[in-house]
Design an enzyme around this catalytic site. Structure first.
Site, PDB file in Angstrom:
ATOM      1  N   HIS A 150     -55.178 -53.022 -11.902  1.00 63.33           N
ATOM      2  CA  HIS A 150     -54.831 -51.607 -11.874  1.00 63.33           C
ATOM      3  C   HIS A 150     -56.058 -50.698 -11.935  1.00 63.33           C
ATOM      4  O   HIS A 150     -55.957 -49.473 -11.742  1.00 63.33           O
ATOM      5  CB  HIS A 150     -53.886 -51.269 -13.029  1.00 63.33           C
ATOM      6  N   ARG A 151     -57.231 -51.255 -12.206  1.00 60.01           N
ATOM      7  CA  ARG A 151     -58.449 -50.442 -12.116  1.00 60.01           C
ATOM      8  C   ARG A 151     -58.775 -50.119 -10.662  1.00 60.01           C
ATOM      9  O   ARG A 151     -59.360 -49.084 -10.348  1.00 60.01           O
ATOM     10  CB  ARG A 151     -59.635 -51.189 -12.733  1.00 60.01           C
TER      11      ARG A 151
END
Length: 472
Positions: free
Chosen positions: A443-444
């Protein structure tokens, strides 16, 4: 008589910064004559089984490690008796070259000479103008890096009389009391037998070659007659309720990588169940087509191609987080990783530049990849550099899961089993072939919208392969 030289070959770094390897087998024995780049051993790293080529042409003088030994990088594993003149062409005689090779002289017996007639030492030769005029040539220190073959006009020596002298020269090293005792020489089955019997191998004298501790040595030490199998056949046979297995090799590497991935990258997993009847019908037609005669086509083949096509419109899933530079690296190529269950554990070899392959080329690459992985022959280079991966859990009858990212990658797709199930088609219930897709992403790097769009595109292609016309 012609002088000879003992060349020591130290275990090289086989890639990825691995610090140790296990000697699986020797392809040569002491006294054997070997040629340059001839395979002399098989070693197992944490990632793959690798064949070691000989860096020298000559005679095997000594094998310093036995099969089953775990050896640290840089430790001597084999010594060669080579022709002095031929060996001096290598890098070491000129002060450079291969850090994994160490040389010592082992000359044939000669009459004593006055000091003024004593041959120059290697150091003085290296400092002489003649030596400086000769360009240094590197010797191989990595698997796959071959030495330069030179015609010296001299035949390979086969003088067996010097082999023992050479081996003695290398092995007779002074030992310090401060140096810890070496690990007892034995094979993995023998070590397991000793563990099962509760025997410390340090106390067992070895009667095998080079002091190798054999099965008979352990059985005799335990007071059991030879030929009696002491390996437990199961809990009922021994009363044991536990079995302990050392964590090493691929299992050790995989465990460390998964822990690192799970606690470094914030995972998000999404699921999508789709009707793949059209894809399965396409697969049947392709298998019957002359254009694909001789090619192995599976649902994985088509799904892999679909992943590659979906990435074109969703390139953020083909990227990496660079923590050191605080940058996001987006790849303009796809090295497609395929999770493979092998006898050595889970590996994820990847197909380089998979996005450039046609469906037939991809089918061939997948077939070769899986065959090589199951045979334990995957090279370290094929296990590194992946950009996105697929795990086909459907072959085990599993519908969906939450796959952990391969370290350094932004996404991984899990393919579930293809099952017949009731499905709504044109407001009617029909029996269709259904599959679940699972997508885990970092999700980064990947926002929820980007991950969802990729998964939706992948599902659209596998639900209706004609949708590809709208994406390319």
């Amino acid at each position: 008589m012609t002088a000879t030289m003992i060349k020591e070959f130290r275990l090289p770094d086989l890639g990825e910064g691995l610090t140790e390897s296990e000697i699986l087998s020797w392809k040569v024995a002491v006294g054997d004559t070997v040629t340059l780049n001839q395979v002399i051993a098989e070693v197992e790293t944490a990632k793959a089984v690798v064949e070691l080529p000989s860096p020298f042409a000559g005679v095997v003088a000594a094998l310093h490690e036995q099969p089953g030994s775990v050896v640290e990088v840089g430790k001597p594993i084999v010594s060669f008796e080579v022709d002095d003149a031929g060996a001096s062409n290598g890098g070491n005689a000129n002060g450079g070259g291969n850090p994994t090779a160490v040389e010592t002289k082992a000359a044939a017996p000669q009459p004593e000479m006055p000091q003024s007639q004593t041959p120059q030492s290697p150091t003085s030769q290296a400092e002489s103008p003649e030596a400086d005029a000769t360009p240094a040539k590197r010797e191989p220190n990595l698997v796959g890096y071959g030495a330069v073959v030179e015609e010296t006009g001299r035949p390979v020596r086969r003088a067996r009389g010097l082999v023992q002298a050479a081996a003695t020269t290398v092995q007779a090293r002074p030992k310090s009391d401060d140096v810890p005792a070496e690990r007892p020489r034995s094979t993995p089955p023998v070590r397991k037998l000793a563990r099962d019997l509760g025997i410390d191998l340090q106390l067992v004298p070895g009667t095998g070659p080079g002091g190798l501790i054999t099965r008979e040595d352990v059985q005799n030490f335990a007071g059991e007659p030879e030929g009696t199998s002491a390996v437990p056949t199961g809990p009922a046979a021994t009363g044991e309720r536990e079995t302990r297995t050392p964590i090493k090799g691929v299992r050790k590497f995989t465990a460390a990588a998964m822990v690192q991935s799970a606690f470094t990258a914030p995972h998000v997993t999404e699921f999508l169940t789709i009707d793949v009847t059209a894809t399965m019908e396409l697969l049947t037609r392709l298998k019957a087509s002359k254009a694909f005669e001789g090619y192995k086509l599976t649902p994985l083949t088509v799904a892999a191609k679909a992943v590659l096509i979906a990435l074109r419109n969703n390139p953020t899933l083909n990227s990496r987080w660079d923590e050191a530079r605080q940058e996001i690296i987006q790849f303009n190529y796809v090295n497609l990783g395929i999770a493979a269950a092998t006898p050595r554990g889970l590996t994820v070899p990847n197909i380089k530049d998979a996005d450039r392959l046609t469906l037939r080329e991809l089918a061939t690459a997948l077939s070769e990849l899986t065959d090589t992985a199951r045979a334990g022959k995957t090279s370290p280079s094929d296990l590194s550099g992946g950009t996105i991966s697929i795990t086909n859990i459907g072959v085990f009858g599993i519908d969906a899961g939450t796959p952990i990212l391969n370290p350094g990658e932004a996404a991984i797709v899990a393919l579930g089993a293809v099952r017949k199930a009731p499905w709504v088609v044109d407001d009617e219930i029909a029996v269709r072939q259904v599959m679940s897709l699972s997508l885990s992403f970092d999700h980064r790097l990947v926002d929820g919208e980007q991950g969802s769009r990729f998964l939706a595109d992948l599902g659209a292609i596998l639900s209706d392969p004609a949708m590809v016309l709208t994406m390319v």
